[in-house]
Every structure is written in C-alpha cells, then in structure tokens.
Design a protein around this motif. Structure first.
Motif, PDB file in Angstrom:
ATOM      1  N   GLY A 135      -4.904 -13.725  -3.864  1.00  0.00           N
ATOM      2  CA  GLY A 135      -5.639 -12.511  -4.860  1.00  0.00           C
ATOM      3  C   GLY A 135      -6.595 -11.872  -3.991  1.00  0.00           C
ATOM      4  N   CYS A 136      -7.339 -12.641  -2.963  1.00  0.00           N
ATOM      5  CA  CYS A 136      -8.362 -12.252  -2.079  1.00  0.00           C
ATOM      6  C   CYS A 136      -7.677 -11.013  -1.273  1.00  0.00           C
ATOM      7  CB  CYS A 136      -9.063 -13.363  -1.265  1.00  0.00           C
ATOM      8  SG  CYS A 136     -10.131 -14.191  -2.242  1.00  0.00           S
ATOM      9  N   ALA A 137      -6.493 -11.047  -0.964  1.00  0.00           N
ATOM     10  CA  ALA A 137      -5.873 -10.231   0.185  1.00  0.00           C
ATOM     11  C   ALA A 137      -5.878  -8.837  -0.227  1.00  0.00           C
ATOM     12  CB  ALA A 137      -4.407 -10.570   0.200  1.00  0.00           C
ATOM     13  N   PRO A 138      -5.641  -8.202  -1.292  1.00  0.00           N
ATOM     14  CA  PRO A 138      -5.677  -6.962  -1.616  1.00  0.00           C
ATOM     15  C   PRO A 138      -7.171  -6.286  -1.399  1.00  0.00           C
ATOM     16  CG  PRO A 138      -4.445  -7.850  -3.555  1.00  0.00           C
ATOM     17  CD  PRO A 138      -5.003  -8.999  -2.561  1.00  0.00           C
TER      18      PRO A 138
ATOM     19  N   THR B 134       0.863  -1.144  -0.056  1.00  0.00           N
ATOM     20  CA  THR B 134      -0.067  -0.114   0.096  1.00  0.00           C
ATOM     21  C   THR B 134       1.005   1.229   0.038  1.00  0.00           C
ATOM     22  OG1 THR B 134      -0.096  -0.305   2.290  1.00  0.00           O
ATOM     23  CG2 THR B 134      -1.832  -0.962   1.114  1.00  0.00           C
ATOM     24  N   MET B 135       2.242   1.174   0.519  1.00  0.00           N
ATOM     25  CA  MET B 135       3.107   2.222   0.241  1.00  0.00           C
ATOM     26  C   MET B 135       3.536   2.643  -1.133  1.00  0.00           C
ATOM     27  SD  MET B 135       5.225   1.289   3.792  1.00  0.00           S
ATOM     28  CE  MET B 135       4.505   0.709   5.248  1.00  0.00           C
ATOM     29  N   LYS B 136       3.282   1.619  -1.902  1.00  0.00           N
ATOM     30  CA  LYS B 136       3.906   1.612  -3.231  1.00  0.00           C
ATOM     31  C   LYS B 136       2.918   1.888  -4.382  1.00  0.00           C
ATOM     32  CE  LYS B 136       8.132   1.446  -1.808  1.00  0.00           C
ATOM     33  NZ  LYS B 136       9.313   2.888  -1.825  1.00  0.00           N
ATOM     34  N   MET B 137       1.850   1.066  -4.237  1.00  0.00           N
ATOM     35  CA  MET B 137       0.841   0.746  -5.184  1.00  0.00           C
ATOM     36  C   MET B 137      -0.461   1.425  -4.961  1.00  0.00           C
ATOM     37  SD  MET B 137       1.369  -3.256  -5.978  1.00  0.00           S
ATOM     38  CE  MET B 137       0.312  -3.212  -7.372  1.00  0.00           C
ATOM     39  N   SER B 138      -1.302   1.863  -5.902  1.00  0.00           N
ATOM     40  CA  SER B 138      -2.512   2.677  -5.525  1.00  0.00           C
ATOM     41  C   SER B 138      -3.470   1.620  -5.432  1.00  0.00           C
ATOM     42  CB  SER B 138      -3.023   3.245  -6.816  1.00  0.00           C
ATOM     43  OG  SER B 138      -3.133   2.566  -7.787  1.00  0.00           O
ATOM     44  N   ASP B 139      -4.604   2.009  -4.803  1.00  0.00           N
ATOM     45  CA  ASP B 139      -5.625   1.077  -4.420  1.00  0.00           C
ATOM     46  C   ASP B 139      -6.326   0.160  -5.672  1.00  0.00           C
ATOM     47  OD1 ASP B 139      -5.696   1.825  -1.461  1.00  0.00           O
ATOM     48  OD2 ASP B 139      -7.011   3.198  -1.817  1.00  0.00           O
ATOM     49  N   ARG B 140      -6.444   1.150  -6.616  1.00  0.00           N
ATOM     50  CA  ARG B 140      -6.956   0.422  -7.850  1.00  0.00           C
ATOM     51  C   ARG B 140      -6.154  -0.759  -8.242  1.00  0.00           C
ATOM     52  NH1 ARG B 140     -10.725   3.516 -10.911  1.00  0.00           N
ATOM     53  NH2 ARG B 140     -11.429   5.484 -10.015  1.00  0.00           N
TER      54      ARG B 140
ATOM     55  N   ARG C 243      -6.819  -4.447  -8.748  1.00  0.00           N
ATOM     56  CA  ARG C 243      -6.389  -5.221 -10.180  1.00  0.00           C
ATOM     57  C   ARG C 243      -5.286  -6.457 -10.209  1.00  0.00           C
ATOM     58  NH1 ARG C 243      -5.798   0.432 -12.937  1.00  0.00           N
ATOM     59  NH2 ARG C 243      -8.116   0.641 -13.623  1.00  0.00           N
ATOM     60  N   LEU C 244      -4.276  -6.324  -9.333  1.00  0.00           N
ATOM     61  CA  LEU C 244      -3.466  -7.687  -9.134  1.00  0.00           C
ATOM     62  C   LEU C 244      -4.161  -8.558  -8.288  1.00  0.00           C
ATOM     63  CD1 LEU C 244      -0.682  -8.711  -8.726  1.00  0.00           C
ATOM     64  CD2 LEU C 244      -0.429  -7.488  -6.515  1.00  0.00           C
ATOM     65  N   GLY C 245      -5.065  -8.453  -7.353  1.00  0.00           N
ATOM     66  CA  GLY C 245      -5.936  -9.450  -6.751  1.00  0.00           C
ATOM     67  C   GLY C 245      -6.804 -10.090  -7.743  1.00  0.00           C
ATOM     68  N   GLN C 246      -7.227  -9.447  -8.497  1.00  0.00           N
ATOM     69  CA  GLN C 246      -8.209 -10.194  -9.456  1.00  0.00           C
ATOM     70  C   GLN C 246      -7.610 -11.057 -10.392  1.00  0.00           C
ATOM     71  OE1 GLN C 246      -9.898  -6.344 -11.033  1.00  0.00           O
ATOM     72  NE2 GLN C 246     -12.079  -6.659  -9.896  1.00  0.00           N
ATOM     73  N   VAL C 247      -6.318 -10.782 -10.989  1.00  0.00           N
ATOM     74  CA  VAL C 247      -5.505 -11.299 -11.957  1.00  0.00           C
ATOM     75  C   VAL C 247      -5.139 -12.789 -10.965  1.00  0.00           C
ATOM     76  CG1 VAL C 247      -3.347 -11.652 -12.908  1.00  0.00           C
ATOM     77  CG2 VAL C 247      -4.743  -9.590 -13.168  1.00  0.00           C
ATOM     78  N   LEU C 248      -4.813 -12.647  -9.776  1.00  0.00           N
ATOM     79  CA  LEU C 248      -4.378 -13.803  -8.934  1.00  0.00           C
ATOM     80  C   LEU C 248      -5.552 -14.730  -8.856  1.00  0.00           C
ATOM     81  CD1 LEU C 248      -1.947 -12.041  -6.620  1.00  0.00           C
ATOM     82  CD2 LEU C 248      -1.271 -13.786  -8.366  1.00  0.00           C
ATOM     83  N   ILE C 249      -6.634 -14.118  -8.507  1.00  0.00           N
ATOM     84  CA  ILE C 249      -7.885 -15.162  -8.246  1.00  0.00           C
ATOM     85  C   ILE C 249      -8.363 -15.628  -9.553  1.00  0.00           C
ATOM     86  CG2 ILE C 249     -10.550 -14.885  -8.037  1.00  0.00           C
ATOM     87  CD1 ILE C 249      -9.708 -12.354  -5.887  1.00  0.00           C
TER      88      ILE C 249
END
Length: 309
Positions: free
Chosen positions: A306-309, A264-270, A274-280
């Motif tokens: 993927g659920c984590a973010p 969260t210190m490096k990446m935006s919420d969006r 999106r990263l979580g959706q790809v992993l799921i």
C-alpha cells in the motif's frame, strides 16, 4: 557510456535503502546491550530525521555548487563513516553522535537523485528508482538478521558500511558521466526554475501534497522502526527471525513500486493513491488482529504494498 549512468543511480538508491531499515531490525538486540529502554530508538530516529531534513533543505544549494555526482558520492561516504561509527559504539550517546552524519548523508543523496531523475528521465523511472530503495531496505534486515546470528548487531552495521565504501568508489569513478548532455539521456527538454520555499507553497496543491507526504513518511518510518520490536515483544519471535520479518514490509514496498511503474501507464495518480490507502488499511487490520503469525506475515506485506503508490 550514457547507459551506465542510470544503473549507477539505481545502485545508489539501493545503498540509500540499506541503512534505513537497520536500526529497527537490530534494536531488539541493541537496547538490552546498551542498557537503555526500548523507546530510546525513537530518539536516535529523530536525530537521523532532523539531519535528513537539514541536508534535504540545503540539497539544491549543494547540487548547484558541486553537481549531483559529487553530492551523491560525498553523501554516501558520509553515511559509510556513520555506519562504521555505529559498529564501534558501546554507549547510547555514541549512537546519537553518529546519527548526525547518518541523517545528513541520507538527506542530500535522496533529494539530489530524486531531482536528477525527475529532470532527465521518464516518469516511470521514478517508480523504479524508489523500487531500488526498497531492494536496499529489504536487504538491510536480512543482512542484520544473519549478523545477529554470528557477530552481533555491530557486524551488521560493519557489513553495510563496507558496501557503502565500495559504492563511494564506484561513484567517484562515474563522476564524468553526470556531465553528459541532457538529450543523450532520453529526457524531455526542460527549463529549470529555481523557486524559494514560500514561492513553492503558493502553487496550488503543494501544501496539501506536503501534508500527505508527512503522513506517509510517519507511517513508513513507524512501520520500519517498530515492526521488528513488535514481532519480538508482542508476537514472541526471536530477534533474528524478527529482523528478517521486518524486511517483509520493505519487500512489499519493493514489489509494489516495481508494479506501480507499469500501473502509472493505466491508472490516474488519484486512483493509485486510493488503491494504496485501501491496501494499507487492510494490512494494519491484519497486523492488529489477535491471529496467528501467518496473518501478521501477510499484513506486513500488504502495508508495504500500500505504501508503494
């Protein structure tokens, strides 16, 4: 003394996660003993969810009246009673009865602690708070798996119930800590605003977030409830192994939420979402592939990550 409060909050969220994964991991052994179809787990889950909804919607009112510490202690005690009720149940209707306090206790403590951490602590603590939930949810199937090898599913519920009782005692002794001034906790200055639900819906983005969270909760509860049954009925694993494998999904959530606290210190919420959706999506694909159990193993972990973010 203020340093003690945050660990107590984290431990409380571990206890919140412990019961959440028990029904799914134990169900392959429970439904034959109860003489009901495998699908009946959904009925118990719905009752628990309904209780969670009711208590969550009333959590703000209870917190204003009693304070976060008392609400948390009362909720954990209620959950402990429900778990002991599950451990002595011999009929399906008994489980349905005890599912009511099970859900009511879970909803109040979840909403109250989320609100308290959001108001008094930095945002990274929210990710780590839910990481602690994952720790509890990961341990639940492991404890249940060990119980299935010995005393049976009733023993698993009894062990978790005892742990909840211990936590209730800790929370009762910690009640003075919840009244410490906000600036001693390292939080930012704030002025709480109490808004009605219709007022909240008028805020830009709130309806969309609610829909997204509805979909997320559907995914999480489905994976948590049926992973063990899927491993047993479709993949042919024994009940004890399947219960342990169900913890892989929660281990993925736990590890992902721990890392998310730093991301969260490096990446935006969006981009996090999106990263979580790809992993799921990758995890679901691996679970559905007619491949070996090693692929299933990786798939369950990826869905959790993927659920984590």
């Amino acid at each position: 003394m203020v340093q003690l409060l945050l660990p107590i909050i984290y431990i409380s969220f571990i206890s919140l996660g412990l019961p959440d994964s028990l029904l799914g991991s134990a169900w392959p052994s429970m439904y034959p003993a109860l003489g009901v179809p495998v699908s009946y787990a959904g009925l118990i889950s719905m009752i628990i969810s309904f209780g969670t909804i009711v208590s969550s919607l009333n959590s703000a009112r209870l917190t204003r009246a009693l304070g976060t510490g008392k609400v948390t202690a009362l909720s954990v005690a209620m959950t402990a009673a429900a778990l002991f009720g599950f451990s002595v149940s011999t009929q399906f209707w008994m489980l349905c009865l005890w599912a009511v306090p099970y859900g009511l206790g879970a909803g109040s403590v979840d909403a109250a602690l989320n609100n308290y951490v959001a108001l008094h602590y930095k945002s990274r603590h929210m990710s780590w708070l839910h990481c602690m939930w994952g720790v509890g949810a990961s341990l639940g199937p492991v404890i249940m798996g060990q119980a299935l090898a010995g005393s049976g599913w009733q023993g698993g519920y009894r062990i978790i119930g005892i742990l909840q009782v211990v936590l209730t005692v800790v929370l009762l002794f910690s009640l003075p800590l919840w009244k410490l001034p906000q600036d001693a906790m390292g939080g930012e200055p704030f002025t709480p605003q109490h808004r009605s639900f219709p007022e909240l819906l008028k805020i830009t983005g709130v309806p969309e977030v609610l829909v997204c969270f509805l979909c997320y909760c559907a995914l999480e509860s489905t994976a948590g409830m049926w992973a063990s049954s899927y491993c047993t009925l479709v993949r042919g694993l024994d009940a004890q192994t399947a219960a342990s494998w169900a913890s892989l999904f929660y281990l993925g959530i736990t590890a992902g939420r721990f890392v998310s606290g730093f991301l969260t210190m490096k990446m935006s919420d969006r981009n996090m979402i999106r990263l979580g959706q790809v992993l799921i999506a990758l995890g679901i694909l691996l679970v559905l592939l007619p491949a070996g159990n090693n692929v299933l193993f990786v798939g369950l972990i990826l869905i959790g990550l993927g659920c984590a973010p």
